[in-house]
Scaffold this active site. Structure first.
Site, short mmCIF file in Angstrom:
data_model
loop_
_atom_site.label_atom_id
_atom_site.label_comp_id
_atom_site.label_asym_id
_atom_site.label_seq_id
_atom_site.Cartn_x
_atom_site.Cartn_y
_atom_site.Cartn_z
N CYS A 1 -0.50 4.12 2.12
CA CYS A 1 -0.46 3.96 3.54
C CYS A 1 1.05 4.27 4.10
O CYS A 1 1.32 4.83 4.97
CB CYS A 1 -0.74 2.73 4.04
SG CYS A 1 -2.18 1.94 3.27
N ASP A 2 1.83 3.69 3.00
CA ASP A 2 3.30 3.61 3.68
C ASP A 2 4.28 4.40 3.06
O ASP A 2 5.61 4.41 3.43
CB ASP A 2 4.00 2.20 3.63
CG ASP A 2 2.82 1.16 4.50
OD1 ASP A 2 2.29 1.87 5.60
OD2 ASP A 2 2.78 -0.06 4.28
N CYS B 1 0.73 -1.37 0.00
CA CYS B 1 -0.09 0.16 -0.01
C CYS B 1 0.78 1.25 -0.02
O CYS B 1 1.26 1.76 1.27
CB CYS B 1 -0.76 -0.04 1.20
SG CYS B 1 -1.77 1.43 1.45
#
Ligand code: FAD
Length: 306
Positions: A136-137, A133
């Site tokens: 997200c990261d 992701c």
């Protein structure tokens, strides 16, 4: 004693397919609950930008998720946190915490999860440099070097997003050509921070002190291995349907996708399926929403005929 509840429609999964089904089912007057093991939004929560959802020219995935969610519960559908463990032919939905939901109809909208690379070092690397992701990261990789694996739209769009943080993004593709839109390809090829390595496959993830430090790749043309120094690895190489929990219902094909007809009916009466979890050609937000609407319409007819 396990808690037991009754609904006219139980929707499993709150991605675009499930949220659309919830909107249509509740607006049709069905007592509806939508269950998800995580926050509502499904894959939208992992998508940087969406620019192919009609009527919404360009929007971040999480923003679209929030708008869809608010609309999906605005006609009375409930949202319940929980992971579904099984569904039986009598349309009983059992959650991992033991809760039992008796449903007039069940709509399965559980999507698909990311396919792993399946190479040496991967199990240790997940969460320690390997991520599925970018949204997200990516921020963890500010001024670092990352590798993206895959040549489809998701891979290219997420690679593009990663360049906002990473100092260098290397895309590895097995073939000579991408499987992505012209726009995505053009943006990647014009981006100075992105390098593309063709005809190569990942072979082994290298780690030091619990962190990813590199990726060994195998060149399919000259049959040689080489190492790319990197801090992060982002595979986008396809998906596996999230359908394990209904494997005993006899509704899956040999790849694990649910077989549903054009009314989203499975082989079990009253159990419908929609979105990425079903066997179909185009797995996108707009098709997931279309499936969700049809499934809810079919659920309405099934429940009223009961
Ligand atoms: C990185 C990336 C970028 C993308 N970009 C685009 C794009 O730009 N445009 C586009 O049209 N499409 C895009 N897609 C594809 C699109 O996101 C999917 O086609 C769409 O989200 C499918 O919706 P869905 O509701 O079927 O499944 P999902 O979105 O996967 O939602 C399924 C939900 O079910 C839940 N669930 C699963 N199992 C259970 C269980 N047992 N119990 C309870 N809940 C469960 C999950 O937690 C999840 O929330 C992208 C996908 C990815 C991965």
């Amino acid at each position: 004693m396990a808690e037991e509840k009754n609904y006219e429609t139980v929707i499993i999964g709150a991605g675009p397919a499930g949220m659309t089904a919830a909107l249509y089912a509740s607006r049709a007057g069905l007592r509806t609950v939508m269950i998800d093991g995580t926050a509502p939004g499904g894959k939208l929560l992992k998508t940087y930008m969406v620019d192919n959802y009609p009527g919404v020219p360009s929007i971040s995935g999480p923003d679209l998720a929030m708008q869809m969610y608010e609309q999906s519960v605005s006609f009375g559908a409930e949202f319940m946190f929980g992971e579904v463990e099984s569904v039986n032919k009598n349309r009983q939905v059992v959650l991992k915490d033991g809760t039992i939901l008796n449903a007039g109809s069940v709509i399965i909208a559980t999507g698909a999860k990311e396919r792993l690379l399946g190479i040496e070092g991967e199990q240790e690397a997940i969460g320690h440099g390997e991520s599925f992701c970018a949204v997200c990261d990516a921020a963890f990789f500010r001024n670092k070097e990352v590798v993206v694996i895959g040549g489809g739209n998701s891979a290219l769009e997420e690679a593009q997003f990663l360049t906002r943080f990473a100092s260098r993004v290397t895309i590895i593709i097995r073939r000579d050509v991408f499987r992505a839109s012209e726009k995505a390809q053009r943006e990647v090829l014009e981006n100075d921070k992105i390098e593309v390595i063709r005809h190569a496959v990942p072979k082994k993830i290298l780690m030091e002190d619990g962190k990813v430090t590199g990726l060994v790749i195998h060149d399919l043309e000259d049959d040689l291995d080489s190492t790319i120094k990197c801090d992060g690895i982002f595979p986008f190489i396809g998906q596996i349907p999230e359908t394990e929990f209904v494997k005993d219902l006899g509704i899956l094909n040999d790849k694990g996708y649910i077989e549903a007809d054009r009314r989203m009916r499975t082989a079990v009466p009253g159990i419908l399926a929609c979105g990425d979890a079903i066997d179909k050609d185009l797995r996108q937000i707009v098709t997931a929403c279309g499936d969700g609407a049809t499934a809810a319409d079919e659920a309405f007819h099934f429940v009223t005929d009961l």
